[in-house]
Design a protein around this motif. Sequence first.
Motif, short mmCIF file in Angstrom:
data_model
loop_
_atom_site.label_atom_id
_atom_site.label_comp_id
_atom_site.label_asym_id
_atom_site.label_seq_id
_atom_site.Cartn_x
_atom_site.Cartn_y
_atom_site.Cartn_z
N GLY A 55 0.79 -1.23 0.00
CA GLY A 55 0.00 0.00 0.00
C GLY A 55 0.82 1.28 0.00
N VAL A 56 2.11 1.20 -0.34
CA VAL A 56 2.93 2.41 -0.43
C VAL A 56 3.01 2.84 -1.90
N ASP A 57 3.72 2.07 -2.73
CA ASP A 57 3.77 2.36 -4.17
C ASP A 57 2.45 1.95 -4.81
N PHE A 58 2.06 2.67 -5.88
CA PHE A 58 0.71 2.51 -6.43
C PHE A 58 0.55 1.35 -7.42
N GLY A 59 1.56 1.14 -8.27
CA GLY A 59 1.46 0.07 -9.26
C GLY A 59 0.31 0.23 -10.24
N ILE A 60 0.01 1.48 -10.64
CA ILE A 60 -1.16 1.69 -11.52
C ILE A 60 -0.77 1.71 -13.00
N TRP A 61 0.54 1.71 -13.31
CA TRP A 61 0.96 1.66 -14.70
C TRP A 61 1.30 0.22 -15.08
N LYS A 62 0.32 -0.47 -15.62
CA LYS A 62 0.45 -1.91 -15.86
C LYS A 62 1.28 -2.24 -17.11
N SER A 63 1.51 -1.24 -17.97
CA SER A 63 2.25 -1.51 -19.21
C SER A 63 3.76 -1.58 -18.98
N LEU A 64 4.18 -1.24 -17.76
CA LEU A 64 5.60 -1.28 -17.42
C LEU A 64 5.83 -2.24 -16.27
N SER A 65 7.07 -2.68 -16.13
CA SER A 65 7.37 -3.67 -15.10
C SER A 65 8.40 -3.13 -14.10
N PRO A 66 8.30 -3.52 -12.82
CA PRO A 66 9.28 -3.09 -11.83
C PRO A 66 10.72 -3.43 -12.22
N ALA A 67 10.90 -4.46 -13.05
CA ALA A 67 12.25 -4.86 -13.49
C ALA A 67 12.92 -3.76 -14.32
N GLN A 68 12.12 -2.84 -14.86
CA GLN A 68 12.67 -1.77 -15.70
C GLN A 68 13.07 -0.52 -14.90
N LEU A 69 12.74 -0.50 -13.62
CA LEU A 69 12.93 0.71 -12.81
C LEU A 69 14.38 0.90 -12.36
N SER A 70 14.71 2.16 -12.07
CA SER A 70 16.02 2.50 -11.51
C SER A 70 15.83 3.15 -10.14
N CYS A 71 16.80 2.94 -9.27
CA CYS A 71 16.71 3.45 -7.90
C CYS A 71 16.80 4.98 -7.88
N PRO A 72 15.94 5.65 -7.13
CA PRO A 72 16.10 7.10 -6.95
C PRO A 72 17.35 7.38 -6.12
N LEU A 73 18.41 7.78 -6.80
CA LEU A 73 19.70 7.94 -6.12
C LEU A 73 19.86 9.35 -5.59
N ASP A 74 20.01 9.46 -4.27
CA ASP A 74 20.26 10.78 -3.67
C ASP A 74 21.38 10.66 -2.65
N VAL A 75 21.59 11.72 -1.88
CA VAL A 75 22.68 11.74 -0.91
C VAL A 75 22.58 10.57 0.06
N HIS A 76 21.36 10.33 0.60
CA HIS A 76 21.18 9.28 1.61
C HIS A 76 21.42 7.89 1.03
N SER A 77 20.68 7.58 -0.06
CA SER A 77 20.81 6.23 -0.63
C SER A 77 22.22 6.01 -1.18
N GLY A 78 22.83 7.08 -1.73
CA GLY A 78 24.19 6.96 -2.26
C GLY A 78 25.20 6.64 -1.17
N ASN A 79 25.11 7.36 -0.06
CA ASN A 79 26.06 7.13 1.04
C ASN A 79 25.93 5.72 1.61
N VAL A 80 24.70 5.28 1.81
CA VAL A 80 24.48 3.93 2.35
C VAL A 80 24.97 2.88 1.35
N ALA A 81 24.66 3.08 0.06
CA ALA A 81 25.10 2.13 -0.97
C ALA A 81 26.63 2.00 -0.99
#
Length: 256
Positions: free
Chosen positions: A183-209
């Motif tokens: 119930g967080v992400d919507f998943g309303i675009w059925k013509s695309l797949s999660p496998a095609q997505l890229s991570c939203p890279l910012d200061v926080h996620s970059g540092n942890v990665a």
Amino acid sequence: MKLKKAELKDFLDEKVKLYNNPKFIDSDPIQVPHEFSKKEDIEIAAFLTATIAWGNRKSIINNANRMMDLLDHSPFEFVTQHQDADLDRFDGFVHRTFNSEDLKQFMKSLQHIYKTHQSLEMVFSKYAAQNSLQHSIHEFKKLFFDIPHLERSKKHVSDPLKNSAAKRINMYLRWMVRNDNAGVDFGIWKSLSPAQLSCPLDVHSGNVARKLGLLKRKQNDGKALAELDTNLRKLDPSDPVKYDFALFGLGVFEGF
């Protein structure tokens, strides 16, 4: 912190479970599109919210809610039906460097997208590659500014083909495409797949990665995103960006 691949996957999968749940919504800008139920309202509210999603989270949420007020809480109706005179109501709106002139431009550009390409989803799915939406983002930006536009507004839509990590638009695509059953992400675009997505890279996620050995590159740019994408796909090729919850949560909530 160096973990073997299996240990790293277990560690991150636990963090995904912890943060990918409805409690996450209360402190996140994703709460703004969650106020709507119609697909087009959700996708427009989400796009506008993601566009201003930098800086203080409280101020992002406040200003995104203000935008919804200005759209009479009917984003799709406003976008598709507005006349130029209706845009005067935006005078005085500002979030960081995104101002009322930019918001007016975005209304005209969104109207153009719906009139000529049916929906936002259609544009992104038309140009999608098998395991990436970065070319789609590039083409979307071209179509978005395919009408007379302010040069200043172009900086508010990133272009991955110019080595941008395009954090905000990748986050938007996560919201639209990924169906997380939590119930967080919507998943309303059925013509695309999660496998095609890229991570939203910012200061926080970059540092942890970097601390976890998922990313070596120092800058948070398009090349870093490609490196992070490759490593997250090794952990889960079908849903690599679920790890955004883990990286973000570790950085923001745990000071990892």
